[in-house]
Scaffold this motif. Structure first.
Motif, PDB file in Angstrom:
ATOM      1  N   THR A 144       0.820  -1.205   0.000  1.00 13.15           N
ATOM      2  CA  THR A 144       0.000   0.000   0.000  1.00 13.15           C
ATOM      3  C   THR A 144       0.856   1.259   0.000  1.00 13.15           C
ATOM      4  O   THR A 144       1.926   1.301   0.604  1.00 13.15           O
ATOM      5  N   LYS A 145       0.366   2.278  -0.686  1.00 10.73           N
ATOM      6  CA  LYS A 145       1.057   3.571  -0.743  1.00 10.73           C
ATOM      7  C   LYS A 145       0.475   4.539   0.284  1.00 10.73           C
ATOM      8  O   LYS A 145       1.140   5.454   0.721  1.00 10.73           O
ATOM      9  N   ASP A 146      -0.791   4.369   0.613  1.00 10.29           N
ATOM     10  CA  ASP A 146      -1.407   5.165   1.666  1.00 10.29           C
ATOM     11  C   ASP A 146      -2.496   4.319   2.318  1.00 10.29           C
ATOM     12  O   ASP A 146      -2.779   3.207   1.877  1.00 10.29           O
ATOM     13  N   MET A 147      -3.098   4.878   3.363  1.00 10.99           N
ATOM     14  CA  MET A 147      -4.059   4.110   4.144  1.00 10.99           C
ATOM     15  C   MET A 147      -5.509   4.505   3.860  1.00 10.99           C
ATOM     16  O   MET A 147      -6.409   4.133   4.614  1.00 10.99           O
ATOM     17  N   VAL A 148      -5.740   5.234   2.769  1.00  7.84           N
ATOM     18  CA  VAL A 148      -7.097   5.693   2.474  1.00  7.84           C
ATOM     19  C   VAL A 148      -8.037   4.518   2.243  1.00  7.84           C
ATOM     20  O   VAL A 148      -9.158   4.468   2.770  1.00  7.84           O
ATOM     21  N   GLY A 149      -7.594   3.532   1.444  1.00  7.71           N
ATOM     22  CA  GLY A 149      -8.433   2.376   1.181  1.00  7.71           C
ATOM     23  C   GLY A 149      -8.744   1.593   2.450  1.00  7.71           C
ATOM     24  O   GLY A 149      -9.885   1.149   2.660  1.00  7.71           O
ATOM     25  N   MET A 150      -7.732   1.425   3.296  1.00  6.92           N
ATOM     26  CA  MET A 150      -7.962   0.751   4.563  1.00  6.92           C
ATOM     27  C   MET A 150      -8.933   1.544   5.435  1.00  6.92           C
ATOM     28  O   MET A 150      -9.816   0.972   6.094  1.00  6.92           O
ATOM     29  N   ALA A 151      -8.773   2.851   5.437  1.00 12.48           N
ATOM     30  CA  ALA A 151      -9.681   3.685   6.224  1.00 12.48           C
ATOM     31  C   ALA A 151     -11.116   3.531   5.737  1.00 12.48           C
ATOM     32  O   ALA A 151     -12.049   3.417   6.541  1.00 12.48           O
ATOM     33  N   ASP A 152     -11.303   3.507   4.442  1.00 12.42           N
ATOM     34  CA  ASP A 152     -12.651   3.311   3.888  1.00 12.42           C
ATOM     35  C   ASP A 152     -13.237   1.985   4.357  1.00 12.42           C
ATOM     36  O   ASP A 152     -14.420   1.909   4.736  1.00 12.42           O
ATOM     37  N   MET A 153     -12.418   0.930   4.343  1.00 14.31           N
ATOM     38  CA  MET A 153     -12.890  -0.390   4.760  1.00 14.31           C
ATOM     39  C   MET A 153     -13.297  -0.380   6.228  1.00 14.31           C
ATOM     40  O   MET A 153     -14.377  -0.866   6.592  1.00 14.31           O
ATOM     41  N   PHE A 154     -12.434   0.179   7.075  1.00  9.07           N
ATOM     42  CA  PHE A 154     -12.738   0.177   8.504  1.00  9.07           C
ATOM     43  C   PHE A 154     -13.990   0.994   8.810  1.00  9.07           C
ATOM     44  O   PHE A 154     -14.834   0.566   9.611  1.00  9.07           O
ATOM     45  N   ILE A 155     -14.121   2.149   8.181  1.00  9.19           N
ATOM     46  CA  ILE A 155     -15.306   2.979   8.440  1.00  9.19           C
ATOM     47  C   ILE A 155     -16.575   2.216   8.061  1.00  9.19           C
ATOM     48  O   ILE A 155     -17.588   2.263   8.777  1.00  9.19           O
ATOM     49  N   GLY A 156     -16.536   1.490   6.961  1.00 13.31           N
ATOM     50  CA  GLY A 156     -17.684   0.682   6.560  1.00 13.31           C
ATOM     51  C   GLY A 156     -18.009  -0.410   7.553  1.00 13.31           C
ATOM     52  O   GLY A 156     -19.178  -0.779   7.726  1.00 13.31           O
ATOM     53  N   ASN A 157     -16.981  -0.936   8.215  1.00 16.74           N
ATOM     54  CA  ASN A 157     -17.188  -2.000   9.212  1.00 16.74           C
ATOM     55  C   ASN A 157     -17.583  -1.464  10.581  1.00 16.74           C
ATOM     56  O   ASN A 157     -18.181  -2.190  11.382  1.00 16.74           O
ATOM     57  N   TRP A 158     -17.227  -0.222  10.865  1.00 13.27           N
ATOM     58  CA  TRP A 158     -17.386   0.304  12.211  1.00 13.27           C
ATOM     59  C   TRP A 158     -18.714   1.007  12.464  1.00 13.27           C
ATOM     60  O   TRP A 158     -19.215   0.996  13.590  1.00 13.27           O
ATOM     61  N   PHE A 159     -19.250   1.670  11.438  1.00 13.52           N
ATOM     62  CA  PHE A 159     -20.390   2.564  11.650  1.00 13.52           C
ATOM     63  C   PHE A 159     -21.527   2.258  10.687  1.00 13.52           C
ATOM     64  O   PHE A 159     -21.282   1.921   9.522  1.00 13.52           O
ATOM     65  N   PRO A 160     -22.776   2.438  11.131  1.00 12.61           N
ATOM     66  CA  PRO A 160     -23.915   2.242  10.234  1.00 12.61           C
ATOM     67  C   PRO A 160     -24.003   3.377   9.220  1.00 12.61           C
ATOM     68  O   PRO A 160     -23.459   4.472   9.432  1.00 12.61           O
ATOM     69  N   ALA A 161     -24.693   3.125   8.118  1.00  9.73           N
ATOM     70  CA  ALA A 161     -24.830   4.132   7.067  1.00  9.73           C
ATOM     71  C   ALA A 161     -25.432   5.424   7.612  1.00  9.73           C
ATOM     72  O   ALA A 161     -25.020   6.520   7.219  1.00  9.73           O
ATOM     73  N   SER A 162     -26.399   5.308   8.524  1.00 13.52           N
ATOM     74  CA  SER A 162     -27.037   6.501   9.072  1.00 13.52           C
ATOM     75  C   SER A 162     -26.032   7.394   9.791  1.00 13.52           C
ATOM     76  O   SER A 162     -26.084   8.625   9.691  1.00 13.52           O
ATOM     77  N   MET A 163     -25.096   6.782  10.503  1.00 17.25           N
ATOM     78  CA  MET A 163     -24.094   7.568  11.216  1.00 17.25           C
ATOM     79  C   MET A 163     -23.082   8.158  10.237  1.00 17.25           C
ATOM     80  O   MET A 163     -22.618   9.291  10.418  1.00 17.25           O
ATOM     81  N   ARG A 164     -22.739   7.413   9.198  1.00 15.40           N
ATOM     82  CA  ARG A 164     -21.812   7.934   8.200  1.00 15.40           C
ATOM     83  C   ARG A 164     -22.399   9.139   7.482  1.00 15.40           C
ATOM     84  O   ARG A 164     -21.664  10.011   7.011  1.00 15.40           O
ATOM     85  N   GLU A 165     -23.715   9.215   7.429  1.00 15.81           N
ATOM     86  CA  GLU A 165     -24.382  10.342   6.782  1.00 15.81           C
ATOM     87  C   GLU A 165     -24.637  11.498   7.745  1.00 15.81           C
ATOM     88  O   GLU A 165     -24.461  12.664   7.379  1.00 15.81           O
ATOM     89  N   ASN A 166     -25.037  11.200   8.967  1.00 18.94           N
ATOM     90  CA  ASN A 166     -25.537  12.230   9.872  1.00 18.94           C
ATOM     91  C   ASN A 166     -24.527  12.714  10.911  1.00 18.94           C
ATOM     92  O   ASN A 166     -24.764  13.739  11.562  1.00 18.94           O
ATOM     93  N   ARG A 167     -23.451  11.975  11.111  1.00 19.65           N
ATOM     94  CA  ARG A 167     -22.434  12.391  12.086  1.00 19.65           C
ATOM     95  C   ARG A 167     -21.068  12.395  11.406  1.00 19.65           C
ATOM     96  O   ARG A 167     -20.117  11.756  11.825  1.00 19.65           O
ATOM     97  N   ARG A 168     -21.011  13.166  10.317  1.00 14.55           N
ATOM     98  CA  ARG A 168     -19.816  13.171   9.483  1.00 14.55           C
ATOM     99  C   ARG A 168     -18.582  13.629  10.245  1.00 14.55           C
ATOM    100  O   ARG A 168     -17.472  13.148   9.983  1.00 14.55           O
ATOM    101  N   ASP A 169     -18.744  14.567  11.200  1.00 16.93           N
ATOM    102  CA  ASP A 169     -17.580  15.053  11.919  1.00 16.93           C
ATOM    103  C   ASP A 169     -16.901  13.934  12.690  1.00 16.93           C
ATOM    104  O   ASP A 169     -15.667  13.798  12.674  1.00 16.93           O
TER     105      ASP A 169
END
Length: 266
Positions: A144-169
């Motif tokens: 890997t050259k950066d961790m953006v892809g890994m970050a995307d994967m973890f966020i998808g595993n950690w939080f529900p879609a509603s939280m990803r939309e409504n608690r962006r901060d």
């Protein structure tokens, strides 16, 4: 975050840690999920320090701790905790770990029970499979050259879609946190999870234990918490309507369960 202190383990790894709260209170130690730093507990600190001196640390491979090359083991991660307690002169703590932190908590309950008063195991598992999945993650991290892809994967595993939309901060903060993690450190930690199997030895845990599960957790399934609860005699199981980072998704409910179990009013 400032105010970290450091010590060096017996195998030469620098570990970062910090204390919050009054020095005369009992110590509650918090251990992080994989791919996070000790800041994952920030939202709980104000509530917890009313009753505890809170000890947090960056696991090896994470945050400001060193990230040695090669595979880590759960045994080594557990001994990091014991050596940290020795370094700061603390004989016994309440221990609360989430995900990988909960795996370390299980290890402590089995192999270093004298260092634990009450044990809290959150969104965790005694065993995760298949090994091939973790091997592929380790191979990907090597290139890997950066961790953006890994970050995307973890966020998808950690939080529900509603939280990803409504608690962006909040979600964006965790996305940035993952990007600070050393690929080499994350790979070593994946190896520790891959090689862990506490399905038989978990029954040896005799400390009073609270298990917090996420009803919608797709990583460490609620059924995994059931397994832990069945193995540990007298343990208490609480299921929150959460995905994986239950302390972040339901902070008030999470702290309430922790304080009640540790015999304080929430």
């Amino acid at each position: 975050m400032e105010n970290r202190s450091f010590f060096t383990t017996g195998d030469g790894c620098k570990i970062a840690y910090r204390f919050d709260g009054p020095a005369d209170k009992p110590v509650l130690m918090l251990a992080n999920s994989i791919a996070t730093t000790l800041e994952m507990w920030d939202a709980q600190i104000a509530s917890l320090t009313r009753y505890f001196r809170v000890l947090r640390y960056d696991m090896r491979g994470h945050g400001q701790s060193a990230a040695p090359a090669g595979a880590y083991s759960l045994d080594r991660l557990g001994r990091d905790v014991v050596e940290l307690l020795d370094a700061v002169g603390i004989e016994q703590v309440h221990f609360c770990g989430l995900s990988l932190g909960g795996m370390v908590g299980q290890w402590l309950g089995i192999y270093a029970a004298d260092r634990v008063d009450r044990l809290i195991l959150c969104n965790t598992s005694p065993y995760l499979s298949p090994a091939g999945y973790f091997d592929e993650m380790i191979r990907e991290l090597a290139r890997t050259k950066d961790m953006v892809g890994m970050a995307d994967m973890f966020i998808g595993n950690w939080f529900p879609a509603s939280m990803r939309e409504n608690r962006r901060d909040v979600v964006d903060g965790f996305h940035k946190m993952v990007q600070t993690i050393s690929p080499q450190g994350l790979a070593g930690s994946f190896a520790a999870v891959r090689d862990m199997d506490l399905r038989r030895t978990g029954a040896l845990i005799e400390r009073p234990t609270l298990i917090i599960a996420g009803q919608y957790d797709t990583v460490t399934l609620a059924s995994h918490s059931d397994q832990i609860a069945t193995a540990i005699h007298g343990s208490k199981l609480v299921v929150l309507p959460a995905v994986h980072l239950s302390n972040v998704e339901f902070p008030e409910e999470f702290v309430g369960e922790v304080l009640t179990f540790l015999r304080f009013a929430a």
